[in-house]
Design a protein around this motif. Structure first.
Motif, PDB file in Angstrom:
ATOM      1  N   HIS A  70     -40.902 128.036  34.097  1.00  0.00           N
ATOM      2  CA  HIS A  70     -39.794 127.314  33.400  1.00  0.00           C
ATOM      3  C   HIS A  70     -39.755 125.982  33.879  1.00  0.00           C
ATOM      4  N   GLU A  71     -39.787 125.403  34.948  1.00  0.00           N
ATOM      5  CA  GLU A  71     -39.718 124.116  35.398  1.00  0.00           C
ATOM      6  C   GLU A  71     -40.944 123.265  35.007  1.00  0.00           C
ATOM      7  N   GLY A  87     -31.718 122.843  25.000  1.00  0.00           N
ATOM      8  CA  GLY A  87     -31.271 123.303  23.644  1.00  0.00           C
ATOM      9  C   GLY A  87     -32.254 122.768  22.608  1.00  0.00           C
ATOM     10  N   ASP A  88     -33.464 122.044  23.023  1.00  0.00           N
ATOM     11  CA  ASP A  88     -34.690 121.589  22.278  1.00  0.00           C
ATOM     12  C   ASP A  88     -35.602 122.783  21.747  1.00  0.00           C
ATOM     13  N   ARG A  89     -35.832 122.569  20.542  1.00  0.00           N
ATOM     14  CA  ARG A  89     -36.719 123.426  19.880  1.00  0.00           C
ATOM     15  C   ARG A  89     -38.117 123.673  20.521  1.00  0.00           C
ATOM     16  N   ASP A  90     -38.669 122.485  20.862  1.00  0.00           N
ATOM     17  CA  ASP A  90     -39.975 122.440  21.700  1.00  0.00           C
ATOM     18  C   ASP A  90     -39.964 123.046  22.845  1.00  0.00           C
ATOM     19  N   PHE A  91     -38.910 122.989  23.591  1.00  0.00           N
ATOM     20  CA  PHE A  91     -38.587 123.601  24.929  1.00  0.00           C
ATOM     21  C   PHE A  91     -38.645 125.382  24.613  1.00  0.00           C
ATOM     22  N   LYS A  92     -37.750 125.522  23.869  1.00  0.00           N
ATOM     23  CA  LYS A  92     -37.646 126.982  23.377  1.00  0.00           C
ATOM     24  C   LYS A  92     -39.058 127.699  23.168  1.00  0.00           C
ATOM     25  N   THR A  98     -45.454 130.586  26.640  1.00  0.00           N
ATOM     26  CA  THR A  98     -45.768 130.879  27.981  1.00  0.00           C
ATOM     27  C   THR A  98     -45.368 132.258  28.602  1.00  0.00           C
ATOM     28  N   GLY A  99     -44.335 132.685  28.036  1.00  0.00           N
ATOM     29  CA  GLY A  99     -43.602 133.863  28.621  1.00  0.00           C
ATOM     30  C   GLY A  99     -42.929 133.831  29.880  1.00  0.00           C
ATOM     31  N   SER A 100     -42.308 132.296  29.789  1.00  0.00           N
ATOM     32  CA  SER A 100     -41.112 131.989  30.909  1.00  0.00           C
ATOM     33  C   SER A 100     -40.014 132.304  30.543  1.00  0.00           C
ATOM     34  N   PRO A 101     -39.016 132.712  31.641  1.00  0.00           N
ATOM     35  CA  PRO A 101     -37.687 133.141  31.286  1.00  0.00           C
ATOM     36  C   PRO A 101     -36.774 132.015  31.062  1.00  0.00           C
ATOM     37  N   ARG A 102     -35.819 132.395  30.398  1.00  0.00           N
ATOM     38  CA  ARG A 102     -34.738 131.235  29.934  1.00  0.00           C
ATOM     39  C   ARG A 102     -34.097 131.087  30.922  1.00  0.00           C
ATOM     40  N   HIS A 103     -33.502 131.982  31.667  1.00  0.00           N
ATOM     41  CA  HIS A 103     -32.716 132.020  32.917  1.00  0.00           C
ATOM     42  C   HIS A 103     -33.285 132.898  33.893  1.00  0.00           C
ATOM     43  N   CYS A 104     -32.892 132.589  35.193  1.00  0.00           N
ATOM     44  CA  CYS A 104     -33.378 133.388  36.424  1.00  0.00           C
ATOM     45  C   CYS A 104     -32.387 134.347  36.473  1.00  0.00           C
ATOM     46  N   SER A 105     -32.749 135.443  37.173  1.00  0.00           N
ATOM     47  CA  SER A 105     -31.388 136.480  37.589  1.00  0.00           C
ATOM     48  C   SER A 105     -30.941 135.892  38.874  1.00  0.00           C
ATOM     49  N   PRO A 106     -29.574 136.240  39.049  1.00  0.00           N
ATOM     50  CA  PRO A 106     -28.916 135.915  40.242  1.00  0.00           C
ATOM     51  C   PRO A 106     -29.378 136.569  41.654  1.00  0.00           C
ATOM     52  N   LEU A 107     -29.291 135.738  42.563  1.00  0.00           N
ATOM     53  CA  LEU A 107     -29.903 136.099  43.773  1.00  0.00           C
ATOM     54  C   LEU A 107     -29.003 137.476  44.431  1.00  0.00           C
TER      55      LEU A 107
END
Length: 150
Positions: A70-71, A87-92, A98-107
Motif C-alpha cells: 500500500h505504501e 482519493g485519486d483514480r491512479d492510486f485506486k 497489485t492486490g494491495s489493501p485499501r485499509h489495514c485491519s485493526p491491531l
C-alpha cells in the motif's frame, strides 16, 4: 514474526517493490514506534516510508506485506508525478492491480472491548457500546424500535 533490522526491512521493501511494481525502491524505510492506529505512512516531502512495528509483532506476514505494498503504491505514484492520494483514480487502480489493501485491519491490542450490547426489539439490529445507554430515552436509529440489553 520478529522485527527485522533496518537493512532487512529495506531489502524486504525493495524485493516487494521489484515483485509487484517492477521498480527498485531507492529511498528510506524505517519503523516508527509512535504510529498507533495506522499500519504505515508515506511522507512525500522526505520520500520516506514509515511502518508501524506493532503490525510485525501482532499480525501475520500477509497483513504486513499488504501494508508495505500500500505504501509502495503511494511512493511509486508520487515518483511518477501521478495522483498518489487515497482519493485519486491512479492510486485506486494501482491498488487493485497489485492486490494491495485499501485499509489495514485493526491491531488486536487496539480493538475496543464493548461492555454493553443492545438489540432492537423490532428489527433485531445489535448496538455495541462502551458506555451504558438509557433504554427509556434512546431508540433504534433504523426503525425507531425499543432497545433491550443482551
Amino acid at each position: 514474526m520478529k522485527l527485522p533490522s533496518d537493512i532487512e526491512l529495506f531489502e524486504l521493501v525493495d524485493k516487494l517493490s521489484l515483485t509487484y511494481f517492477n521498480k527498485h525502491f531507492i529511498d528510506k524505510v524505517y519503523f516508527n514506534t509512535r504510529l498507533r492506529t495506522t499500519g504505515g505512512r508515506y511522507l512525500p516531502s522526505k520520500r520516506v516510508i514509515e511502518l508501524n512495528p506493532k503490525y510485525v509483532l501482532e499480525s501475520n506476514k500477509e497483513e504486513f506485506y499488504g501494508i508495505i505494498k500500500h505504501e509502495l503504491c503511494h511512493y511509486h505514484l508520487h515518483i511518477e508525478g501521478k495522483g498518489y492520494k487515497h482519493g485519486d483514480r491512479d492510486f485506486k487502480e494501482l491498488l487493485k492491480a497489485t492486490g494491495s489493501p485499501r485499509h489495514c485491519s485493526p491491531l488486536p491490542s487496539q480493538q475496543r472491548e464493548y461492555r454493553y450490547k443492545y438489540q432492537c426489539i423490532q428489527c433485531g439490529f445489535v448496538y455495541k457500546r462502551v458506555r451504558k445507554v438509557n433504554m427509556r430515552k434512546y431508540r433504534c436509529g433504523k426503525c425507531r424500535g425499543s432497545l433491550k440489553e443482551i
